[in-house]
Design an enzyme around this catalytic site. Structure first.
Site, PDB file in Angstrom:
ATOM      1  N   HIS A  77       0.877  -1.184   0.126  1.00  0.00           N
ATOM      2  CA  HIS A  77       0.014   0.144  -0.067  1.00  0.00           C
ATOM      3  C   HIS A  77       0.966   1.368   0.092  1.00  0.00           C
ATOM      4  O   HIS A  77       0.904   1.875  -0.981  1.00  0.00           O
ATOM      5  CB  HIS A  77      -1.066  -0.180   1.039  1.00  0.00           C
ATOM      6  CG  HIS A  77      -1.668   1.313   1.330  1.00  0.00           C
ATOM      7  ND1 HIS A  77      -1.896   1.867   2.403  1.00  0.00           N
ATOM      8  CD2 HIS A  77      -2.610   1.892   0.165  1.00  0.00           C
ATOM      9  CE1 HIS A  77      -2.636   2.893   2.275  1.00  0.00           C
ATOM     10  NE2 HIS A  77      -3.160   2.905   0.949  1.00  0.00           N
ATOM     11  N   HIS A 134      -1.989   1.011   8.065  1.00  0.00           N
ATOM     12  CA  HIS A 134      -3.429   1.070   7.555  1.00  0.00           C
ATOM     13  C   HIS A 134      -4.143  -0.234   7.526  1.00  0.00           C
ATOM     14  O   HIS A 134      -5.041  -0.257   6.956  1.00  0.00           O
ATOM     15  CB  HIS A 134      -3.568   1.545   5.927  1.00  0.00           C
ATOM     16  CG  HIS A 134      -2.955   3.185   5.798  1.00  0.00           C
ATOM     17  ND1 HIS A 134      -1.562   3.274   5.450  1.00  0.00           N
ATOM     18  CD2 HIS A 134      -3.352   4.190   6.213  1.00  0.00           C
ATOM     19  CE1 HIS A 134      -1.349   4.611   5.496  1.00  0.00           C
ATOM     20  NE2 HIS A 134      -2.507   5.216   6.050  1.00  0.00           N
TER      21      HIS A 134
END
Length: 93
Positions: A43, A62
């Site tokens: 990510h 995240h």
């Protein structure tokens, strides 16, 4: 050797170009798998450490999660962790 001291858990090591990888213990008691997983979440590049309680690599930034083979189980990570070939040579190098 690493396989004897790892306690059966993935170990964070530095790749040939300085990038972080996890060495993986062999399945069924084998010494070492023939691949390592790049430790950076796909990510945003945070290190995604192994969480022994969930048996997953979990990104603290995240929340992306990967299985023991680096496949995405939960996003926002768009792709699996990168693989690198691992081989053992004489002299434990």
């Amino acid at each position: 050797s690493w396989a004897q001291t790892s306690g059966g858990l993935p170990g964070l090591v530095q790749g040939l170009r300085g990038e972080p990888f996890f060495l993986l213990p062999g399945k069924d008691g084998g010494a070492l798998r023939n691949y390592a997983l790049k430790a950076e979440c796909t990510h945003l590049g945070c290190i995604a450490p192994w969480d022994q309680s969930t048996k997953r690599f979990v990104c603290p930034c995240h929340g992306s999660q990967y299985d023991e083979e680096g496949r995405v189980l939960r996003g926002p990570a768009p792709t699996a962790l990168a693989l690198a070939h691992v081989s053992l040579i004489a002299g434990d190098k």
